[in-house]
Scaffold this motif. Structure first.
Motif, PDB file in Angstrom:
ATOM      1  N   GLY A 265       0.786  -1.227   0.000  1.00  0.00           N
ATOM      2  CA  GLY A 265       0.000   0.000   0.000  1.00  0.00           C
ATOM      3  C   GLY A 265       0.816   1.274   0.000  1.00  0.00           C
ATOM      4  N   SER A 266       2.097   1.209  -0.306  1.00  0.00           N
ATOM      5  CA  SER A 266       2.944   2.401  -0.226  1.00  0.00           C
ATOM      6  C   SER A 266       2.578   3.486  -1.233  1.00  0.00           C
ATOM      7  CB  SER A 266       4.422   2.025  -0.391  1.00  0.00           C
ATOM      8  OG  SER A 266       4.666   1.559  -1.703  1.00  0.00           O
ATOM      9  N   MET A 267       1.841   3.134  -2.290  1.00  0.00           N
ATOM     10  CA  MET A 267       1.456   4.130  -3.295  1.00  0.00           C
ATOM     11  C   MET A 267      -0.049   4.407  -3.294  1.00  0.00           C
ATOM     12  SD  MET A 267       3.810   5.664  -4.956  1.00  0.00           S
ATOM     13  CE  MET A 267       2.986   6.257  -6.433  1.00  0.00           C
ATOM     14  N   GLU A 268      -0.758   3.975  -2.248  1.00  0.00           N
ATOM     15  CA  GLU A 268      -2.192   4.250  -2.197  1.00  0.00           C
ATOM     16  C   GLU A 268      -2.431   5.714  -1.893  1.00  0.00           C
ATOM     17  OE1 GLU A 268      -3.962   1.345   0.441  1.00  0.00           O
ATOM     18  OE2 GLU A 268      -4.267   0.028  -1.260  1.00  0.00           O
ATOM     19  N   PRO A 269      -3.470   6.326  -2.405  1.00  0.00           N
ATOM     20  CA  PRO A 269      -4.552   5.751  -3.195  1.00  0.00           C
ATOM     21  C   PRO A 269      -4.260   5.727  -4.704  1.00  0.00           C
ATOM     22  CG  PRO A 269      -5.103   8.011  -2.700  1.00  0.00           C
ATOM     23  CD  PRO A 269      -3.771   7.724  -2.044  1.00  0.00           C
ATOM     24  N   THR A 270      -3.126   6.254  -5.117  1.00  0.00           N
ATOM     25  CA  THR A 270      -2.804   6.313  -6.551  1.00  0.00           C
ATOM     26  C   THR A 270      -2.761   4.929  -7.176  1.00  0.00           C
ATOM     27  OG1 THR A 270      -1.469   8.280  -6.098  1.00  0.00           O
ATOM     28  CG2 THR A 270      -1.159   7.228  -8.227  1.00  0.00           C
ATOM     29  N   LEU A 271      -2.064   3.999  -6.534  1.00  0.00           N
ATOM     30  CA  LEU A 271      -1.934   2.624  -7.016  1.00  0.00           C
ATOM     31  C   LEU A 271      -2.410   1.679  -5.918  1.00  0.00           C
ATOM     32  CD1 LEU A 271       1.663   2.806  -8.577  1.00  0.00           C
ATOM     33  CD2 LEU A 271      -0.521   3.044  -9.755  1.00  0.00           C
ATOM     34  N   PRO A 272      -3.701   1.324  -5.922  1.00  0.00           N
ATOM     35  CA  PRO A 272      -4.205   0.423  -4.880  1.00  0.00           C
ATOM     36  C   PRO A 272      -3.586  -0.972  -4.976  1.00  0.00           C
ATOM     37  CG  PRO A 272      -6.015   1.500  -6.057  1.00  0.00           C
ATOM     38  CD  PRO A 272      -4.755   1.790  -6.812  1.00  0.00           C
ATOM     39  N   VAL A 273      -3.479  -1.630  -3.841  1.00  0.00           N
ATOM     40  CA  VAL A 273      -2.978  -3.004  -3.801  1.00  0.00           C
ATOM     41  C   VAL A 273      -3.853  -3.861  -4.720  1.00  0.00           C
ATOM     42  CG1 VAL A 273      -2.651  -5.031  -2.337  1.00  0.00           C
ATOM     43  CG2 VAL A 273      -2.061  -2.768  -1.473  1.00  0.00           C
ATOM     44  N   GLY A 274      -3.210  -4.695  -5.525  1.00  0.00           N
ATOM     45  CA  GLY A 274      -3.925  -5.564  -6.445  1.00  0.00           C
ATOM     46  C   GLY A 274      -4.078  -4.984  -7.837  1.00  0.00           C
ATOM     47  N   SER A 275      -3.681  -3.735  -8.020  1.00  0.00           N
ATOM     48  CA  SER A 275      -3.735  -3.136  -9.356  1.00  0.00           C
ATOM     49  C   SER A 275      -2.573  -3.643 -10.191  1.00  0.00           C
ATOM     50  CB  SER A 275      -3.628  -1.615  -9.261  1.00  0.00           C
ATOM     51  OG  SER A 275      -4.710  -1.074  -8.566  1.00  0.00           O
ATOM     52  N   VAL A 276      -2.711  -3.523 -11.504  1.00  0.00           N
ATOM     53  CA  VAL A 276      -1.607  -3.796 -12.408  1.00  0.00           C
ATOM     54  C   VAL A 276      -1.131  -2.454 -12.931  1.00  0.00           C
ATOM     55  CG1 VAL A 276      -0.967  -4.769 -14.643  1.00  0.00           C
ATOM     56  CG2 VAL A 276      -2.332  -6.110 -13.062  1.00  0.00           C
ATOM     57  N   VAL A 277       0.149  -2.169 -12.759  1.00  0.00           N
ATOM     58  CA  VAL A 277       0.733  -0.946 -13.302  1.00  0.00           C
ATOM     59  C   VAL A 277       1.549  -1.349 -14.526  1.00  0.00           C
ATOM     60  CG1 VAL A 277       2.746  -1.007 -11.757  1.00  0.00           C
ATOM     61  CG2 VAL A 277       2.075   1.131 -12.809  1.00  0.00           C
ATOM     62  N   VAL A 278       1.343  -0.617 -15.612  1.00  0.00           N
ATOM     63  CA  VAL A 278       2.067  -0.874 -16.848  1.00  0.00           C
ATOM     64  C   VAL A 278       3.104   0.233 -16.987  1.00  0.00           C
ATOM     65  CG1 VAL A 278       1.886  -1.147 -19.344  1.00  0.00           C
ATOM     66  CG2 VAL A 278       0.045  -1.967 -17.868  1.00  0.00           C
ATOM     67  N   VAL A 279       4.368  -0.166 -17.077  1.00  0.00           N
ATOM     68  CA  VAL A 279       5.469   0.799 -17.187  1.00  0.00           C
ATOM     69  C   VAL A 279       6.205   0.578 -18.497  1.00  0.00           C
ATOM     70  CG1 VAL A 279       5.758   0.995 -14.690  1.00  0.00           C
ATOM     71  CG2 VAL A 279       7.094  -0.679 -15.922  1.00  0.00           C
TER      72      VAL A 279
END
Length: 175
Positions: free
Chosen positions: A42-56
């Motif tokens: 959860g270090s990037m919440e709420p921007t990146l919620p746990v369980g999300s997929v981030v595409v870089v």
């Protein structure tokens, strides 16, 4: 007949959504040279919620600026261990090197990120899919997912077919 049409529309919507998710998580990143990562903390919440997929996708270090969300290889100074982290750039240093911080963290990360450790910059995020993908990779998740798929297919086969009745056909043909 109405139930059959509603079921068909729902099934079609489900198929379109599944194809769109597959394209967003696998096909588009593969074609664009990007990578997909599942958010585990959860270090990037709420921007990146746990369980999300981030595409870089890769970007030259000289083009990374303050505010960019970057994925990098974090090195533990006490050992040779590394881990992949996605945090926001809060300062660009000479070299270039970067000071990062998770949006939910009060303080910046302890070390600096060297340009050679950058893996990419956030392109887009698909919420919740990473958690579902992780669940489906377990034996129980695979069993439940397969069971739901079979139930959907079976329900579609058991609903009566949408055929016009004999008296409906005659009524439409009359002048």
């Amino acid at each position: 007949m109405v139930a059959r049409r509603a079921w068909s529309a729902l099934l079609a919507l489900f198929v379109v959504a599944a194809v769109a998710l597959a394209l967003a998580v696998a096909a588009v990143p593969a074609v664009a040279g990007a990578s997909t990562l599942t958010v585990l903390s959860g270090s990037m919440e709420p921007t990146l919620p746990v369980g999300s997929v981030v595409v870089v996708r890769p970007r030259p270090a000289g083009e990374v600026g303050v505010g960019d969300v970057v994925t990098f290889l974090a090195r533990d100074p006490g050992s040779a261990e590394t881990r992949v982290v996605t945090h926001r750039v809060v300062e660009v240093l000479d070299g270039p090197a970067f000071r990062t911080r998770g949006d939910a963290n009060p303080d910046p990360d302890p070390g600096v990120v060297a340009a050679a450790d950058l893996r990419g910059v956030e392109w887009y995020v698909v919420p919740w899919v990473g958690g579902a993908m992780a669940a489906l990779r377990t034996p129980v998740g695979l069993l439940v997912g397969g069971g739901v798929l079979l139930l959907l297919l079976g329900a579609g086969l058991l609903l009566p077919a949408a055929r016009p009745r004999a008296d409906d056909r005659g009524a439409r043909m009359a002048p």
